[in-house]
Write an enzyme that holds these catalytic residues in place. Sequence first.
Site, PDB file in Angstrom:
ATOM      1  N   HIS A 114       0.720  -1.417   0.169  1.00  0.00           N
ATOM      2  CA  HIS A 114       0.111   0.081   0.190  1.00  0.00           C
ATOM      3  C   HIS A 114       1.145   1.079   0.010  1.00  0.00           C
ATOM      4  O   HIS A 114       1.979   1.215   0.547  1.00  0.00           O
ATOM      5  CB  HIS A 114      -0.850   0.011   1.119  1.00  0.00           C
ATOM      6  CG  HIS A 114      -2.064  -1.002   1.293  1.00  0.00           C
ATOM      7  ND1 HIS A 114      -3.218  -0.805   0.498  1.00  0.00           N
ATOM      8  CD2 HIS A 114      -1.963  -2.414   1.748  1.00  0.00           C
ATOM      9  CE1 HIS A 114      -3.907  -2.034   0.804  1.00  0.00           C
ATOM     10  NE2 HIS A 114      -3.069  -2.964   1.376  1.00  0.00           N
ATOM     11  N   ALA A 157      13.386 -21.036   7.662  1.00  0.00           N
ATOM     12  CA  ALA A 157      11.983 -20.901   8.512  1.00  0.00           C
ATOM     13  C   ALA A 157      11.994 -19.675   9.353  1.00  0.00           C
ATOM     14  O   ALA A 157      12.785 -19.345   9.869  1.00  0.00           O
ATOM     15  CB  ALA A 157      12.038 -21.987   9.503  1.00  0.00           C
TER      16      ALA A 157
END
Length: 186
Positions: A114, A157
């Site tokens: 955005h 991870a």
Amino acid sequence: MGFDELEKRAAELGLPLHIYMRQSAQRALKLTAELNATWHEPEEVVRLFSELTGREVGEGFCLFPPFYTDYGQNITVERNVFINGGCHFQDQGGITIGEGTLIGHKVVIATLDHDQRPSHRQELIPAPVVIGKNVWIGANATITSGVTIGDGAIVAAGAVVTKDVPAMTIVGGVPARIIKQIPPEE
């Protein structure tokens, strides 16, 4: 299909882009609900995923549901790709997954940002995510818009990848940084 193509498709239908995207999201929600609601034979998972993306997936594709996306039609998957359960793909900006890639549990791939200015915050800024061949993305990693991950790379991870990852490197951390180079195979 890039974001320009989305705008073009919306215009062809005579719809403002945000209305087209909301309608497309409903289609994706319906198909992912069908995919995630019950157990399916692997061939049925491939069929449903292909319907979701609007294209055939590569040979050897495997997906363990649940899987979530808010568009679906901007995902390209090459051969021998594995996507583990609980992944979320926001694909309006485009996601390409190279041959032999492994994607761990609960990986998020987001292709939209955005505008940072509060008065323009509703404006979307799309950028594709391109994942090379034989990449391994560990569980709970997040890949943000505009990132390219080079062939043979490993994303640890939990990493949050905000910048391109060179081929044959291991990255990890928040934000992700290079941990080491992967030595060439003999």
